[in-house]
Design a protein around this motif. Structure first.
Motif, mmCIF file in Angstrom:
data_model
loop_
_atom_site.group_PDB
_atom_site.id
_atom_site.type_symbol
_atom_site.label_atom_id
_atom_site.label_comp_id
_atom_site.label_asym_id
_atom_site.label_seq_id
_atom_site.Cartn_x
_atom_site.Cartn_y
_atom_site.Cartn_z
ATOM 1 N N PHE A 124 -10.642 0.302 -10.700
ATOM 2 C CA PHE A 124 -10.933 0.346 -9.261
ATOM 3 C C PHE A 124 -11.261 -0.942 -8.465
ATOM 4 O O PHE A 124 -10.704 -1.473 -7.664
ATOM 5 C CB PHE A 124 -11.703 1.403 -8.623
ATOM 6 C CG PHE A 124 -11.684 1.560 -7.219
ATOM 7 C CD1 PHE A 124 -10.742 2.343 -6.592
ATOM 8 C CD2 PHE A 124 -12.625 1.466 -6.561
ATOM 9 C CE1 PHE A 124 -10.734 2.422 -5.199
ATOM 10 C CE2 PHE A 124 -12.841 1.447 -4.881
ATOM 11 C CZ PHE A 124 -12.022 1.990 -4.347
ATOM 12 N N CYS A 130 -5.408 3.468 -6.500
ATOM 13 C CA CYS A 130 -6.049 3.664 -5.279
ATOM 14 C C CYS A 130 -7.032 2.045 -4.828
ATOM 15 O O CYS A 130 -7.032 1.755 -3.690
ATOM 16 C CB CYS A 130 -7.231 4.388 -5.435
ATOM 17 S SG CYS A 130 -6.731 6.379 -5.206
ATOM 18 N N ALA A 150 -1.011 6.177 -6.847
ATOM 19 C CA ALA A 150 -2.322 6.706 -7.101
ATOM 20 C C ALA A 150 -2.305 8.129 -7.125
ATOM 21 O O ALA A 150 -2.765 8.954 -8.116
ATOM 22 C CB ALA A 150 -3.225 6.303 -6.690
ATOM 23 N N LEU A 151 -1.765 8.871 -5.835
ATOM 24 C CA LEU A 151 -2.379 10.352 -5.672
ATOM 25 C C LEU A 151 -1.436 11.095 -6.380
ATOM 26 O O LEU A 151 -1.673 12.238 -6.394
ATOM 27 C CB LEU A 151 -1.808 10.332 -4.157
ATOM 28 C CG LEU A 151 -2.766 9.871 -3.303
ATOM 29 C CD1 LEU A 151 -2.270 9.879 -1.765
ATOM 30 C CD2 LEU A 151 -4.155 9.949 -3.267
ATOM 31 N N SER A 180 -7.222 5.614 -10.317
ATOM 32 C CA SER A 180 -8.188 4.918 -9.782
ATOM 33 C C SER A 180 -7.906 3.316 -9.639
ATOM 34 O O SER A 180 -8.199 2.705 -8.668
ATOM 35 C CB SER A 180 -9.489 4.773 -10.934
ATOM 36 O OG SER A 180 -10.192 6.014 -11.063
ATOM 37 N N THR A 201 0.920 -1.244 0.094
ATOM 38 C CA THR A 201 -0.213 0.102 -0.036
ATOM 39 C C THR A 201 0.912 1.264 0.053
ATOM 40 O O THR A 201 0.596 2.314 -0.420
ATOM 41 C CB THR A 201 -0.796 0.029 1.073
ATOM 42 O OG1 THR A 201 -1.678 -0.803 1.030
ATOM 43 C CG2 THR A 201 -1.740 1.353 1.349
ATOM 44 N N LEU A 208 -0.365 3.548 -3.034
ATOM 45 C CA LEU A 208 -1.076 4.694 -2.877
ATOM 46 C C LEU A 208 -0.461 5.946 -3.296
ATOM 47 O O LEU A 208 -1.199 6.895 -4.113
ATOM 48 C CB LEU A 208 -1.460 4.881 -1.394
ATOM 49 C CG LEU A 208 -2.503 6.137 -0.862
ATOM 50 C CD1 LEU A 208 -3.841 5.651 -1.652
ATOM 51 C CD2 LEU A 208 -2.784 5.967 0.535
#
Length: 394
Positions: free
Chosen positions: A222, A346, A59-60, A343, A52, A56
């Protein structure tokens, strides 16, 4: 071979080196979860969140890298991101605290976010639609080999070179990619850099999200990321808890996914001709069967075979989504692909935590059976929704 074909081949080769390095770095940590937990005095469920920590930030960073890539040039941004990735991975080999490793994995994930999404956007820019799915399928060979090498290398050689040696090897791979992209892209094809206009980018993002087809695609990736990738970091502790081995066996199981992906890459031309968008329904069904098999918690060899099937089924879904998203906004492909990657990653980041909680709450079988139902319904629904004619592109 025509000049256009030679140019496309060169582009795919350069992007392949970059894509390999990115996925090699991302997947290499999963077989090491148990070892890292022991060596760095952490709980295995917490160590699993290192996936993660990579996904993450990946993604961000996408909403930022999309307009930056459009403005400064996708090639330039990709090379810079690979340089940061190499530095972060090299530092991972030197840490002695789990918290610092989390921070460096976050930096590495953010940097890796500027590789594959921009590569897909470049392919969308330079390869005609009628040849694009096959071109992206060929590029995916490198992505798959990165997954295969990352999982297998980490799992098999951890005993010989240690987890620090694994991280050092991923840093070397990223450094090779810096050289490949720095010297391999054809000169003169990238436009002149300009200042990123984030206000315009926000307007563009709103226009892309207003497209119903885009909403289907972003929702689809997603969901598939949660259903398929949520189990990956937990496989090593599960196999170890059954008394069937450690990083070696976990690496071989995870490598099965990449083998299935390679089978897809070899068959992509035939599958496109025979199935078209029906490939989504077939891919969803294949993934569902594989997830149920893993949920039954048999032997690690059975898990490996199921992962081969899941790799094939996943790319039947995902490659189709990738091709479709390159046509959502032809004038701003980097931005469209960035939202797509946002997407997807995440979903990956959330999936690790969701599946970890589900494993503890309801057990392996029911957790993965639920994932199987979700991916089956996703394949059927998107096969129907994407068969409708696309609206005029934004």
């Amino acid at each position: 071979m025509t000049p256009a074909s030679r140019s496309t081949t060169r582009l795919i080769l350069v992007l392949a080196v970059a894509g390999f390095a990115s996925t090699f770095a991302g997947r290499s940590v999963e077989p090491l979860v148990g070892v890292l937990a022991r060596d760095l005095a952490s709980d295995p469920h917490r160590a699993a969140l290192l996936s993660t920590a990579f996904a993450l930030p990946y993604a961000l960073i996408q909403p930022v890298l999309g307009p930056v890539g459009d403005a400064l040039g996708k090639e330039r941004v990709m090379t810079a991101c690979l340089a940061v990735l190499a530095a972060a991975l090299g530092a991972c080999a030197l840490v002695s605290q789990i918290d610092l490793l989390f921070g460096l994995r976050m930096l590495a994930g953010a940097a890796a976010g500027g590789v594959v999404p921009l590569a897909l956007a470049l392919l969308g820019d330079r390869v005609p639609m009628e040849r694009r799915q096959v071109a992206i399928g060929r590029f995916l060979v490198a992505i798959v080999l990165g997954q295969l090498s990352g999982s297998t290398f980490a799992g098999l050689l951890e005993a010989e070179i240690g987890w620090r040696g694994v991280f050092a090897a991923t840093a070397l791979g990223a450094l090779v990619a810096v050289v490949a992209t720095g010297f391999g892209f054809e000169r003169g094809l990238a436009g002149a850099p300009r200042r990123p206009d984030f206000r315009t980018a926000l307007v563009r993002y709103r226009a892309i999200v207003a497209n119903p087809r885009a909403r289907v695609l972003f929702s689809a990736v997603f969901i598939e990321a949660i259903a398929v990738f949520g189990i990956f970091p937990h496989l090593a502790p599960l196999i170890e808890a059954r008394g069937e081995g450690g990083p070696r066996e976990a690496g071989l199981v995870l490598a099965g996914f990449a083998v299935g992906s390679l089978i897809y890459s070899a068959l992509v031309g035939v599958l496109v001709r025979l199935l078209g968008l029906r490939m989504l329904a077939a891919g969803g069904a294949t993934c569902a069967g594989a997830l149920l098999t893993i949920g039954l918690a048999g032997t690690w060899q059975a898990d490996c075979a199921a992962m081969v099937a899941m790799g094939l089924g996943f790319y039947m879904l995902h490659n189709t989504y990738q091709v479709q998203v390159t046509e959502v906004a032809p004038q701003a492909r980097a931005s469209a692909v960035a939202l797509h990657a946002f997407s997807f990653f995440c979903g990956q980041a959330l999936g690790v935590a969701l599946i970890g909680g589900a494993l503890q709450a309801v057990g392996q079988l029911w957790a993965l059976a639920a994932c199987g139902v979700a991916i089956l319904l996703l394949g059927l629904a998107t096969a129907h929704l994407l068969a409708k004619p696309a609206p005029h592109a934004a």
